[in-house]
Design an enzyme around this catalytic site. Structure first.
Site, PDB file in Angstrom:
ATOM      1  N   GLU A 229       0.839  -1.195   0.000  1.00  0.00           N
ATOM      2  CA  GLU A 229       0.000   0.000   0.000  1.00  0.00           C
ATOM      3  C   GLU A 229       0.878   1.251   0.000  1.00  0.00           C
ATOM      4  O   GLU A 229       1.848   1.291   0.746  1.00  0.00           O
ATOM      5  CB  GLU A 229      -0.909   0.041   1.233  1.00  0.00           C
ATOM      6  CG  GLU A 229      -1.953   1.155   1.107  1.00  0.00           C
ATOM      7  CD  GLU A 229      -2.871   1.271   2.326  1.00  0.00           C
ATOM      8  OE1 GLU A 229      -2.540   0.761   3.393  1.00  0.00           O
ATOM      9  OE2 GLU A 229      -3.911   1.903   2.181  1.00  0.00           O
ATOM     10  N   MET A 364       0.336  -2.992   8.707  1.00  0.00           N
ATOM     11  CA  MET A 364      -0.329  -2.980   7.403  1.00  0.00           C
ATOM     12  C   MET A 364      -1.351  -4.115   7.340  1.00  0.00           C
ATOM     13  O   MET A 364      -1.040  -5.270   7.643  1.00  0.00           O
ATOM     14  CB  MET A 364       0.732  -3.115   6.290  1.00  0.00           C
ATOM     15  CG  MET A 364       0.168  -3.253   4.897  1.00  0.00           C
ATOM     16  SD  MET A 364      -0.731  -1.760   4.384  1.00  0.00           S
ATOM     17  CE  MET A 364      -1.995  -2.495   3.359  1.00  0.00           C
ATOM     18  N   GLU A 365      -2.548  -3.756   6.888  1.00  0.00           N
ATOM     19  CA  GLU A 365      -3.707  -4.646   7.014  1.00  0.00           C
ATOM     20  C   GLU A 365      -3.861  -5.712   5.936  1.00  0.00           C
ATOM     21  O   GLU A 365      -4.985  -6.194   5.723  1.00  0.00           O
ATOM     22  CB  GLU A 365      -4.976  -3.782   7.022  1.00  0.00           C
ATOM     23  CG  GLU A 365      -5.319  -3.090   5.676  1.00  0.00           C
ATOM     24  CD  GLU A 365      -4.798  -1.666   5.563  1.00  0.00           C
ATOM     25  OE1 GLU A 365      -3.789  -1.351   6.226  1.00  0.00           O
ATOM     26  OE2 GLU A 365      -5.381  -0.882   4.792  1.00  0.00           O
ATOM     27  N   ASN A 366      -2.795  -6.133   5.263  1.00  0.00           N
ATOM     28  CA  ASN A 366      -2.908  -7.173   4.220  1.00  0.00           C
ATOM     29  C   ASN A 366      -3.905  -8.239   4.663  1.00  0.00           C
ATOM     30  O   ASN A 366      -3.820  -8.756   5.778  1.00  0.00           O
ATOM     31  CB  ASN A 366      -1.557  -7.838   3.991  1.00  0.00           C
ATOM     32  CG  ASN A 366      -0.436  -6.848   3.948  1.00  0.00           C
ATOM     33  OD1 ASN A 366      -0.412  -5.970   3.113  1.00  0.00           O
ATOM     34  ND2 ASN A 366       0.496  -6.954   4.895  1.00  0.00           N
ATOM     35  N   GLU A 399      -5.932  -2.667  12.553  1.00  0.00           N
ATOM     36  CA  GLU A 399      -5.714  -3.460  11.330  1.00  0.00           C
ATOM     37  C   GLU A 399      -6.833  -4.483  11.123  1.00  0.00           C
ATOM     38  O   GLU A 399      -7.218  -4.767   9.984  1.00  0.00           O
ATOM     39  CB  GLU A 399      -4.348  -4.150  11.350  1.00  0.00           C
ATOM     40  CG  GLU A 399      -3.150  -3.219  11.556  1.00  0.00           C
ATOM     41  CD  GLU A 399      -3.129  -2.002  10.641  1.00  0.00           C
ATOM     42  OE1 GLU A 399      -3.707  -2.053   9.543  1.00  0.00           O
ATOM     43  OE2 GLU A 399      -2.538  -0.979  11.043  1.00  0.00           O
ATOM     44  N   HIS A 402      -9.734  -2.922   9.467  1.00  0.00           N
ATOM     45  CA  HIS A 402      -9.557  -2.811   8.011  1.00  0.00           C
ATOM     46  C   HIS A 402      -9.998  -4.078   7.279  1.00  0.00           C
ATOM     47  O   HIS A 402     -10.266  -4.024   6.079  1.00  0.00           O
ATOM     48  CB  HIS A 402      -8.080  -2.598   7.678  1.00  0.00           C
ATOM     49  CG  HIS A 402      -7.628  -1.175   7.762  1.00  0.00           C
ATOM     50  ND1 HIS A 402      -8.276  -0.138   7.142  1.00  0.00           N
ATOM     51  CD2 HIS A 402      -6.539  -0.624   8.360  1.00  0.00           C
ATOM     52  CE1 HIS A 402      -7.614   0.992   7.361  1.00  0.00           C
ATOM     53  NE2 HIS A 402      -6.563   0.726   8.105  1.00  0.00           N
TER      54      HIS A 402
END
Ligand code: BES
Ligand code: ZN
Length: 963
Positions: A229, A364-366, A399, A402
């Site tokens: 992102e 990071m919300e992968n 996260e 998200h």
């Protein structure tokens, strides 16, 4: 003397991203005497002309037309170069002249094969993309950056007929590849695009990158992980890298036998190939490219299951896996909580949380494979503080939010980024609250989110929540306090006026309606309007909050029982000569859901609401009753009263402050000081108000006050009056300092207050506190297990501040060996507190040596050295000297350059500094930090003006009020 307060999360002018909130810097002081008023004004005007030019260039760079659905239709020149020539790498003209991809082809499925080589720091792979043709076309454009792409083929399905590619071009500036087909494909056709690619595992913390860590045997170990992102998936494989181009992803990864490979989805099979293993993973749900993630590492893991049966696993280096239990517990509980809250089950079979030793942001919300900075996921009950623990809970809750807001339903384009970040920031409070009520998350919202948003949004260099963006620099720039904090604050206000039940219903139906798809802000308003039993037109109201920047100050004036509520735009620095980049479509008027409290005889408040519909309102209240605005503190506005009401409020605070809630008390202090900054209120009003603090036992009002008082101290730092100022503040704190002492007891917010007061006392040189802190530091040097984790940061700071090279070297050696990331981070910050120039210079030099300071921490070192008055100039010189390196390292990373610019300059307070900063960025490209330069300039001007306006008054008041 170095005197920095360490425990206030936010101060005016402090840089903002959530990581830095929990890694807070503070008070920064001016290094020169402020010059005379006349000279200052002349320089401000002169600088104004330059700012105007910069603004014009920036406005030009942003011009680009948008169609009514918010899609960009033209490409935009991101720099000042007026004409773009679109020359491909081979010298030919590049035919596609738009930074956005053509709408003719849409990806359906990716099949990716990847072979990373960690030793040789490179990777190769194959990608097969099945696409739907939406419009007849004879070319394909997709993204690729820093990849060598070969063996390209296009086949039509289902027959697998090869379509000849007559030309293949690459345009590096727009990060695009263009494939010209011999003949057209038609709407309704399906095609397969195949490519082989090779790339380098970079060290820039974005794309597919290499990380390292040192284990307990001092062996350096490697891992490869991803951060895509907003626009870096294209650095790992050629793809249609726009958030609305969702597809299903299948993945195979080749890895060493001793390593593990992780992907968004669970592993299906592992097959030996040529001495290596090939892992194949389940196909993903339909999702955006920026959420794809994969990792090759040698970590250990711990696992648990949610009530709904989702497997949750935390991964960390073997030596640190024991610190992963808290995050696992949080993740399991919060997933269960959100399943209920959103009324939609988490759709993947697993959720992994991975501690990444080199990581640019906080987390990071992968989808299904969330990556975290070590400090955001690891918690050690013996060595970390409750605040560190809370940070883990907040980041995990953010996260996981998200996974619904962002992953299941994604913004159509980045200009609606706030839908992701504002919502996740709002929901993180609900998730964290569900874990631990004693943290009082709802009260903390004011300190951590609302108050910073109001500060950042009160200057002309702010921007509307919905801001058009086109190129990666502009997209990166949007990950700021407006998207996060203003976004969350206006959603919280919206929830208050809709009511919780209608709000939750609307959210759930929005998520359902746009699942596995994309939405724009208006879609959310539509769903919420439909769920509103009061039939509120949510869009009409909310457009005034999202499409124009800033917010109103509501002035309450009274004539007998008639109370008039009027609104006008609030600006901290109304005289700013910054040319505004954005004009308001609403003339800076808002639909304000105004909440007020009427005070009854016994001191109780009755809550009332009234709408200010882009104009004023009049209400009737008993003439002898006190009326307070923004009752409950959920409004995104400030409140001003007539003088006699301000005085009445102060009297009540002095007599019995508990008639107001702690949030309201914090709000009064924050509003009064802020209004005095802009000239709407005489500063003696908030100063008088501070007198009640002697009896204040709650954290929230204190943190509000310390942050406002610190702003004053920074401005008067180099004047004689600062001595009386410190004496006054120490006197205010005395009673509470005695009450709290160094005791190891009290709830979380009480201990935060204790830590805050100690931090101020240490930095202001309070003899007893300094003695106790340095004694404790010396005991810790004898036995490093002997320290109260809640106060360790204060103790390390004091040891360095009042110590010599010996103490500094000891802290440095601890920093290099300690395995608890939250503790390391406290040690790292303490090193910046030295008052010895040569140690600070050495420290800055270390920041360039990644064996000592990881690249991910450079901005923190700069921030904390800048926050130390003895280091401020050194840090700014360091930034200037190393700008091209910093620009290269962090040009692709959101937050970082912005942080560096703001942190190293925003606290300057003289026209000389202003000129120097502006001159430097005139000569050097700020990249994604362009807006930060504007903000920093405006802050410096504001600092200069504050002193002109208030310096004398503050001095006289302090002289009158110190015995
Ligand atoms: N989506 C962001 C991570 C991110 C930030 C990606 C900037 C690209 C650019 C993530 O959800 C996030 O907001 N992380 C925060 C932590 C959170 C608790 C507010 C961060 O990294 O500070
Ligand atoms: Zn986020």
């Amino acid at each position: 003397m170095a005197d920095d307060i360490e425990d206030v999360s936010f101060l005016p002018g402090d840089t903002l991203n959530r990581k830095s909130l929990y890694e807070p810097s503070l008070p920064q002081r001016c290094r020169q005497l402020i010059c005379t008023k006349g000279k200052a004004t002349a320089i401000i005007v002169g600088m104004g002309i330059f700012i105007l030019l910069v603004a014009l260039i920036a406005a030009f760079a942003r011009s680009g037309s948008r169609t009514c659905d918010g899609q960009t239709t033209e490409s935009v020149t991101p720099t000042a170069a007026p004409v773009e020539d679109y020359i491909a790498t081979n010298g030919e003209k590049f035919p596609w002249r738009n930074i956005r991809l053509p709408p003719s082809i849409s990806p359906l499925e990716y099949d990716i094969y990847l072979h990373p080589n960690l030793t040789q720091r490179k990777f190769s792979g194959d990608v097969k993309i099945k696409c739907q043709v939406l419009e007849k076309t004879d070319f394909v454009v997709l993204h690729s950056r820093d990849l060598v792409v070969t063996q390209v083929s296009v086949k039509t399905l289902p027959d697998n007929d090869e379509k000849k590619i007559t030309n293949q071009l690459e345009y590096t500036k727009n990060e695009q590849i263009y494939l010209k087909l011999e003949s057209s494909v038609s709407s309704g056709d399906k095609i397969h695009i195949k490519m082989h690619f090779e790339g380098k595992l970079n060290k820039k913390l974005s794309g597919f990158y290499l990380g390292t860590y040192t284990d307990s045997h001092q062996v350096i170990r490697y891992l490869a992980s991803t951060q895509f992102e907003p626009t870096a998936a294209r650095q790992a494989f050629p793809c249609f890298d726009e958030p609305a181009m969702k597809a299903n992803f299948s993945m195979s990864i080749v890895r060493d036998k001793d390593y593990k490979a992780l992907f968004n989805m669970p592993l299906i099979s592992s097959t030996p190939t040529n001495g290596l293993m090939r892992d194949k993973f389940q196909q993903s749900v339909k999702m955006s490219t920026y959420l794809v993630a994969f990792i090759v590492c040698d970590f250990d893991s711990i696992t648990n299951k949610t009530k709904a049966g989702t497997n949750v696993t935390v991964w960390a280096p073997k030596d640190q896996i024991s610190q992963a239990h808290y995050a696992l517990q949080v993740a399991v509980n919060v997933l269960d909580c959100y399943n209920k809250l959103f009324d939609i089950p988490y759709p993947l079979p697993k959720q992994d949380l991975v501690a990444i030793p080199d990581f640019s942001s906080g987390a990071m919300e992968n989808w299904g494979l969330i990556t975290y900075r070590m400090t955001a996921v690891l918690y050690d009950p013996v060595h970390s503080s409750t605040r560190d623990k809370e940070w883990v809970a907040i980041v995990v809750a953010h996260e996981l939010a998200h996974q619904w807001f962002g992953n299941l339903v994604t913004m159509k384009w980045w200009d609606d980024l706030w839908l992701n970040e504002g919502f996740a920031t709002f929901v993180e409070y609900l998730g964290t609250e569900s874990l631990n009520e004693t943290w009082k998350m709802e009260q903390q919202f004011f300190e951590l989110t609302l108050s910073p948003a109001l500060t950042y949004d009160s200057v002309k260099s702010s921007h509307p929540i919905a801001t058009p963006v086109h190129n990666p620099d502009q997209i990166n720039d949007l990950f700021d306090s407006i998207s996060y904090f203003k976004g969350a604050s206006v959603i919280r206000m919206l929830k208050t006026f809709l009511g919780e039940a209608d709000f939750n219903k609307g959210i759930s139906s929005y998520l359902r309606k746009y699942s596995y798809s994309n939405a724009v802000t208006a879609d959310l308003w539509q769903s919420l309007s439909e769920s509103s039993s009061q039939k509120i037109d949510v869009k009409a109201v909310m457009d005034t909050w999202t499409l124009q920047m800033g917010y109103p100050v509501i002035s309450i004036s009274r004539q007998g029982s008639r109370v008039t509520l009027s609104q006008s735009r609030y600006l901290s620095f109304p005289h700013s000569v910054i040319k505004e980049e954005f004009q308001s479509p609403y003339g800076y008027k808002w639909y304000v859901p105004f909440v007020y409290g009427e005070m009854e005889e016994g001191g109780n408040f009755i809550e009332n609401k009234v709408w200010l519909n882009m104009t004023q309102a009049v209400v009737n209240v008993d003439s002898n009753k006190l009326v307070i605005g923004n009752y409950g503190n959920t409004g995104y506005y400030r409140v001003n009263y007539d003088l006699s009401t301000w005085q009445k409020i102060t009297q009540h605070l002095m007599k019995n402050h508990k008639v107001f809630s702690d949030g309201d008390r914090a709000g009064f202090i924050s509003d009064a000081f802020e209004l005095s900054r802009s000239g709407l209120l005489n500063i003696t009003i908030p100063l008088e108000m501070t007198k009640y603090l002697e009896n204040e036992e709650d954290f929230l009002p204190w943190s509000s006050a310390i942050s406002a008082l610190t702003y004053i101290k920074q401005r008067i730092y180099d004047r004689d009056v600062v001595t009386i100022f410190k004496k006054y503040v120490l006197k205010l704190m005395k009673k509470q300092m005695t009450r709290l002492g160094w005791k190891k007891e009290g709830d979380y917010l009480t201990r935060r207050l204790q830590s805050l007061l100690i931090s101020v006392a240490v930095s202001y040189g309070d003899v007893n506190t300094v003695k106790e802190a340095t004694d404790r530091f010396n005991q810790w040097m004898q036995n490093t297990d002997n320290i109260d984790p809640e106060l360790q940061g204060r103790i390390f700071d004091a040891g360095i501040m009042y110590g010599s090279e010996k103490e500094w070297t000891f802290v440095k050696s601890q920093y290099l060996t300690v395995l608890v990331p939250s503790k390391r981070s406290q040690l790292m910050k303490a090193l910046a507190k030295s008052r010895d120039d040569s140690l600070l210079s050495r420290y800055l030099q270390y920041a360039l040596d990644n064996k000592i300071i990881k690249q991910q921490d450079i901005s923190t070192v700069i921030k904390f050295v800048s926050g130390n008055v003895d280091g401020r100039l050194l840090a700014w010189r360091f930034v200037q000297r190393n700008w091209s390196k910093l620009r290269k390292w962090f040009g692709d990373v959101s937050f970082t350059l912005t942080d560096i610019i703001k942190d190293s300059t925003s606290e300057f307070s003289t026209p000389f500094d202003l000129e120097e900063v502006q001159q430097f960025f005139k000569e050097h490209d700020a990249g994604p930090g362009t807006r930060a330069v504007q903000i920093a300039s405006e802050n410096i001007q504001m600092n200069i003006q504050w002193l002109e306006q208030n310096g004398q008054t503050v001095q006289h008041w302090l002289q009158r009020n110190s015995e």
